[in-house]
Design a protein around this motif. Structure first.
Motif, PDB file in Angstrom:
ATOM      1  N   HIS A  92       0.807  -1.220   0.000  1.00 18.19           N
ATOM      2  CA  HIS A  92       0.000   0.000   0.000  1.00 18.19           C
ATOM      3  C   HIS A  92       0.843   1.275   0.000  1.00 18.19           C
ATOM      4  O   HIS A  92       0.309   2.361   0.137  1.00 18.19           O
ATOM      5  CB  HIS A  92      -0.979  -0.016   1.175  1.00 18.19           C
ATOM      6  CG  HIS A  92      -2.007  -1.088   1.025  1.00 18.19           C
ATOM      7  ND1 HIS A  92      -3.221  -0.880   0.406  1.00 18.19           N
ATOM      8  CD2 HIS A  92      -1.990  -2.395   1.379  1.00 18.19           C
ATOM      9  CE1 HIS A  92      -3.904  -2.010   0.395  1.00 18.19           C
ATOM     10  NE2 HIS A  92      -3.186  -2.951   0.975  1.00 18.19           N
ATOM     11  N   GLY A  93       2.157   1.130  -0.135  1.00 20.36           N
ATOM     12  CA  GLY A  93       3.018   2.272  -0.391  1.00 20.36           C
ATOM     13  C   GLY A  93       3.347   3.164   0.791  1.00 20.36           C
ATOM     14  O   GLY A  93       3.407   4.381   0.639  1.00 20.36           O
ATOM     15  N   HIS A  94       3.576   2.582   1.948  1.00 18.07           N
ATOM     16  CA  HIS A  94       3.986   3.386   3.108  1.00 18.07           C
ATOM     17  C   HIS A  94       5.309   4.091   2.818  1.00 18.07           C
ATOM     18  O   HIS A  94       6.236   3.480   2.308  1.00 18.07           O
ATOM     19  CB  HIS A  94       4.129   2.474   4.335  1.00 18.07           C
ATOM     20  CG  HIS A  94       4.424   3.211   5.593  1.00 18.07           C
ATOM     21  ND1 HIS A  94       5.688   3.308   6.092  1.00 18.07           N
ATOM     22  CD2 HIS A  94       3.609   3.868   6.439  1.00 18.07           C
ATOM     23  CE1 HIS A  94       5.650   4.007   7.218  1.00 18.07           C
ATOM     24  NE2 HIS A  94       4.402   4.363   7.451  1.00 18.07           N
TER      25      HIS A  94
ATOM     26  N   TRP B 126       6.383  -3.238 -10.505  1.00 25.84           N
ATOM     27  CA  TRP B 126       6.032  -2.960  -9.118  1.00 25.84           C
ATOM     28  C   TRP B 126       5.644  -1.504  -8.868  1.00 25.84           C
ATOM     29  O   TRP B 126       4.701  -1.240  -8.109  1.00 25.84           O
ATOM     30  CB  TRP B 126       7.165  -3.372  -8.165  1.00 25.84           C
ATOM     31  CG  TRP B 126       7.229  -4.850  -8.030  1.00 25.84           C
ATOM     32  CD1 TRP B 126       8.229  -5.675  -8.449  1.00 25.84           C
ATOM     33  CD2 TRP B 126       6.221  -5.702  -7.474  1.00 25.84           C
ATOM     34  NE1 TRP B 126       7.912  -6.982  -8.189  1.00 25.84           N
ATOM     35  CE2 TRP B 126       6.681  -7.023  -7.587  1.00 25.84           C
ATOM     36  CE3 TRP B 126       4.974  -5.477  -6.902  1.00 25.84           C
ATOM     37  CZ2 TRP B 126       5.947  -8.108  -7.140  1.00 25.84           C
ATOM     38  CZ3 TRP B 126       4.243  -6.553  -6.453  1.00 25.84           C
ATOM     39  CH2 TRP B 126       4.726  -7.852  -6.572  1.00 25.84           C
ATOM     40  N   ILE B 127       6.334  -0.567  -9.472  1.00 25.95           N
ATOM     41  CA  ILE B 127       6.013   0.834  -9.207  1.00 25.95           C
ATOM     42  C   ILE B 127       4.589   1.173  -9.659  1.00 25.95           C
ATOM     43  O   ILE B 127       3.798   1.689  -8.859  1.00 25.95           O
ATOM     44  CB  ILE B 127       7.088   1.778  -9.782  1.00 25.95           C
ATOM     45  CG1 ILE B 127       8.378   1.615  -8.962  1.00 25.95           C
ATOM     46  CG2 ILE B 127       6.600   3.227  -9.788  1.00 25.95           C
ATOM     47  CD1 ILE B 127       9.573   2.379  -9.484  1.00 25.95           C
ATOM     48  N   PRO B 128       4.190   0.860 -10.900  1.00 26.24           N
ATOM     49  CA  PRO B 128       2.793   1.146 -11.283  1.00 26.24           C
ATOM     50  C   PRO B 128       1.782   0.353 -10.444  1.00 26.24           C
ATOM     51  O   PRO B 128       0.706   0.867 -10.118  1.00 26.24           O
ATOM     52  CB  PRO B 128       2.716   0.735 -12.747  1.00 26.24           C
ATOM     53  CG  PRO B 128       4.113   0.769 -13.239  1.00 26.24           C
ATOM     54  CD  PRO B 128       4.973   0.420 -12.060  1.00 26.24           C
TER      55      PRO B 128
ATOM     56  N   ILE C  21      -2.248   2.543  -4.160  1.00 27.27           N
ATOM     57  CA  ILE C  21      -2.392   3.789  -3.408  1.00 27.27           C
ATOM     58  C   ILE C  21      -3.604   4.562  -3.920  1.00 27.27           C
ATOM     59  O   ILE C  21      -4.427   5.056  -3.139  1.00 27.27           O
ATOM     60  CB  ILE C  21      -1.102   4.645  -3.514  1.00 27.27           C
ATOM     61  CG1 ILE C  21       0.058   3.940  -2.789  1.00 27.27           C
ATOM     62  CG2 ILE C  21      -1.327   6.046  -2.965  1.00 27.27           C
ATOM     63  CD1 ILE C  21       1.424   4.535  -3.096  1.00 27.27           C
ATOM     64  N   GLN C  22      -3.742   4.668  -5.240  1.00 27.20           N
ATOM     65  CA  GLN C  22      -4.872   5.369  -5.836  1.00 27.20           C
ATOM     66  C   GLN C  22      -6.191   4.676  -5.494  1.00 27.20           C
ATOM     67  O   GLN C  22      -7.174   5.332  -5.143  1.00 27.20           O
ATOM     68  CB  GLN C  22      -4.700   5.462  -7.352  1.00 27.20           C
ATOM     69  CG  GLN C  22      -5.811   6.215  -8.046  1.00 27.20           C
ATOM     70  CD  GLN C  22      -5.933   7.655  -7.570  1.00 27.20           C
ATOM     71  OE1 GLN C  22      -4.937   8.315  -7.311  1.00 27.20           O
ATOM     72  NE2 GLN C  22      -7.149   8.140  -7.435  1.00 27.20           N
ATOM     73  N   ARG C  23      -6.213   3.360  -5.570  1.00 24.55           N
ATOM     74  CA  ARG C  23      -7.432   2.600  -5.262  1.00 24.55           C
ATOM     75  C   ARG C  23      -7.831   2.813  -3.799  1.00 24.55           C
ATOM     76  O   ARG C  23      -9.014   2.957  -3.486  1.00 24.55           O
ATOM     77  CB  ARG C  23      -7.235   1.118  -5.548  1.00 24.55           C
ATOM     78  CG  ARG C  23      -8.523   0.324  -5.432  1.00 24.55           C
ATOM     79  CD  ARG C  23      -8.357  -1.162  -5.763  1.00 24.55           C
ATOM     80  NE  ARG C  23      -7.697  -1.376  -7.039  1.00 24.55           N
ATOM     81  CZ  ARG C  23      -6.457  -1.882  -7.186  1.00 24.55           C
ATOM     82  NH1 ARG C  23      -5.732  -2.201  -6.135  1.00 24.55           N
ATOM     83  NH2 ARG C  23      -5.956  -2.054  -8.381  1.00 24.55           N
ATOM     84  N   ASP C  24      -6.852   2.837  -2.899  1.00 22.36           N
ATOM     85  CA  ASP C  24      -7.153   3.084  -1.485  1.00 22.36           C
ATOM     86  C   ASP C  24      -7.866   4.427  -1.323  1.00 22.36           C
ATOM     87  O   ASP C  24      -8.847   4.535  -0.584  1.00 22.36           O
ATOM     88  CB  ASP C  24      -5.878   3.072  -0.639  1.00 22.36           C
ATOM     89  CG  ASP C  24      -5.257   1.682  -0.516  1.00 22.36           C
ATOM     90  OD1 ASP C  24      -5.941   0.682  -0.804  1.00 22.36           O
ATOM     91  OD2 ASP C  24      -4.072   1.615  -0.116  1.00 22.36           O
ATOM     92  N   LYS C  25      -7.403   5.444  -2.024  1.00 24.53           N
ATOM     93  CA  LYS C  25      -8.037   6.766  -1.950  1.00 24.53           C
ATOM     94  C   LYS C  25      -9.454   6.720  -2.497  1.00 24.53           C
ATOM     95  O   LYS C  25     -10.373   7.311  -1.932  1.00 24.53           O
ATOM     96  CB  LYS C  25      -7.210   7.795  -2.719  1.00 24.53           C
ATOM     97  CG  LYS C  25      -5.887   8.121  -2.057  1.00 24.53           C
ATOM     98  CD  LYS C  25      -5.065   9.056  -2.918  1.00 24.53           C
ATOM     99  CE  LYS C  25      -3.692   9.296  -2.307  1.00 24.53           C
ATOM    100  NZ  LYS C  25      -2.844  10.113  -3.180  1.00 24.53           N
TER     101      LYS C  25
END
Length: 90
Positions: free
Chosen positions: A20-22, A38-40, A46-50
């Motif tokens: 989730h990109g901490h 991995w980066i995308p 992260i975008q989906r979490d938002k």
């Protein structure tokens, strides 16, 4: 969500730091293998979490997101945040 308390319109997520990109801006520079995958992938997470947070809030839910390490190190503090919310919304 990992836990949903429908009665209190509360959604609780326990997010793994990697997935989730901490500390993402710092961490993404440390990814050395398969960066183009991995980066995308993580940035989309992260975008989906938002997006999920926005939709749940639109539906009237309170959203809690805890990092996995936060739960491991400070479980009582995390629980108290949720309990306080529930007590204030009964």
């Amino acid at each position: 969500p990992d836990i949903v308390l429908n009665k209190y319109k509360t959604a609780i997520f326990i997010d793994g730091e990697y997935w989730h990109g901490h500390n993402w801006e710092e961490r993404k520079t440390k990814i050395k293998t398969n960066r183009e995958f991995w980066i995308p992938k993580i940035e989309r997470n992260i975008q989906r979490d938002k997006e999920v947070n926005r939709e749940l809030k639109r539906l009237g839910y309170t959203v809690f997101r805890f990092w996995e390490s936060e739960i491991k190190k400070n479980l009582e503090t995390c629980l108290q945040k949720v309990i306080l919310h529930i007590e204030n919304h009964q």
